[in-house]
Enzyme design. Sequence first.
Site, PDB file in Angstrom:
ATOM      1  CG  PHE A 137       6.996   8.532  -1.332  1.00  0.00           C
ATOM      2  CD1 PHE A 137       6.541   7.900  -0.055  1.00  0.00           C
ATOM      3  CD2 PHE A 137       7.453   7.588  -2.298  1.00  0.00           C
ATOM      4  CE1 PHE A 137       6.700   6.468   0.179  1.00  0.00           C
ATOM      5  CE2 PHE A 137       7.522   5.958  -2.208  1.00  0.00           C
ATOM      6  CZ  PHE A 137       6.992   5.588  -0.858  1.00  0.00           C
ATOM      7  CG  ASP A 221      13.344   9.845  -5.478  1.00  0.00           C
ATOM      8  OD1 ASP A 221      13.155   9.335  -6.866  1.00  0.00           O
ATOM      9  OD2 ASP A 221      12.618   9.577  -4.447  1.00  0.00           O
ATOM     10  CE  LYS A 250       6.410   4.776  -8.222  1.00  0.00           C
ATOM     11  NZ  LYS A 250       7.143   5.463  -7.133  1.00  0.00           N
TER      12      LYS A 250
END
Length: 398
Positions: A137, A221, A250
């Site tokens: 993702f 990532d 995040k």
Amino acid sequence: MSSDLVSTAGRYLYPNYRQPDVVLSHGRGVELFDTDGRRYLDFYAGIAVSTLGHAHPALVSALAEQAARVIHLSNYFYNEPNIRLAEKLCALTRMDRAFFCNSGTEAMEAMLKLSRRHFFDAGQPDRYRVVAFDNSFHGRTLGALAVTGQKKYREGFGPLPGVTHVPFGDLAAVEAAMGDDVAAILVEPIQGEGGVVPAPAGFLRGLRAIADGCGALLLCDEIQTGVGRTGRFLGAEHDDVRPDALVLAKGLAGGVPIGAMLCQGSLAGALPPGSHGSTFGGSPLASAAALAVLGALETDGLVENARVLGEHLTLRLGELVTEHPKSVKLSRGRGLLQALVLDDAVDARSVMIALRERGLLVTLAGGQGLRISPPLVITKSELDEGLGLIDSVLAAST
Ligand SMILES: *Cc1c(COP(=O)(O)O)cnc(C)c1O
């Protein structure tokens, strides 16, 4: 109070999510409270975002002080918090340059554009393909979606070309997918949304070697794994791998929207003035928040806390697997990013709901994964309180 709000939400919010009938109003540390005054233990941290928990005094005062000075300037001028943040992040990640934006997806876009334009500059404009992984993702804009390796996110959005997906953990498949049109290999050190699936030991090193052998870039990532969550500042540090570029988002500013793309100096010329940018990115407010988070990580030893409590969590989850063989298949993950993978016969969503009704907030990842990603300020007794609730709900579910 909350039932009125819930019915208004049902009427006016775009219905692309499926929130329960709960309106959260405030928090303190690892506790959250809803508008009816119910207390919850936060084991999800807004999807691995609220690094310092809620209402952390250092973050609250950094935001208040910065808001009283200046919130936004755009990229027309420098601002001090942003300069200090760039310097600090480069040191923490062993990178040379930092670009700022407002979300993980945006940081991914910057990194993908960086890798394409790097080869364009090098006289190889046809070198743009990315090798990425099944079950990954990376975000939901069209570029980030193109590299995301899950049908449930891609379906219905038309062709998303330029990417080859191969099985996660399979170095031979990566090797076979390489070619002189490949700009980059892109990997999550732990596939977060995919169900908290750690890369096998040595996998990132293998990718580094394959990328080097082909003259391609290695991109990490670290949006979910970065900022101390796995017990090191970056997830890739466990494998001692230094990518060419990486993205954070995040947890970086403790809940204030931010994204960052960091790269090695060799890539500093790939996105010259005018080629990429962001109106809000690098704002003094978001930068001050990130500085407060990084400061608290240091002064409160929170990366070490994630490492130590992560080991405790691994042990306790292992016990839950043994104690509930009918409902739990396995546990996996690292630091304060772990999951209990429930048996296929168990309805994971109802377990999540039962936990919420007992006052514990967790999220699902990868279908059957009960993801545990609490704030990094969590204590051992708070962790054990939540694990006790999971134990009792699992006991009741079979
Ligand atoms: C959350 C996430 C993203 C997307 O970040 P947003 O801030 O939601 O745009 C990308 N990659 C990974 C690994 C993520 O966990």
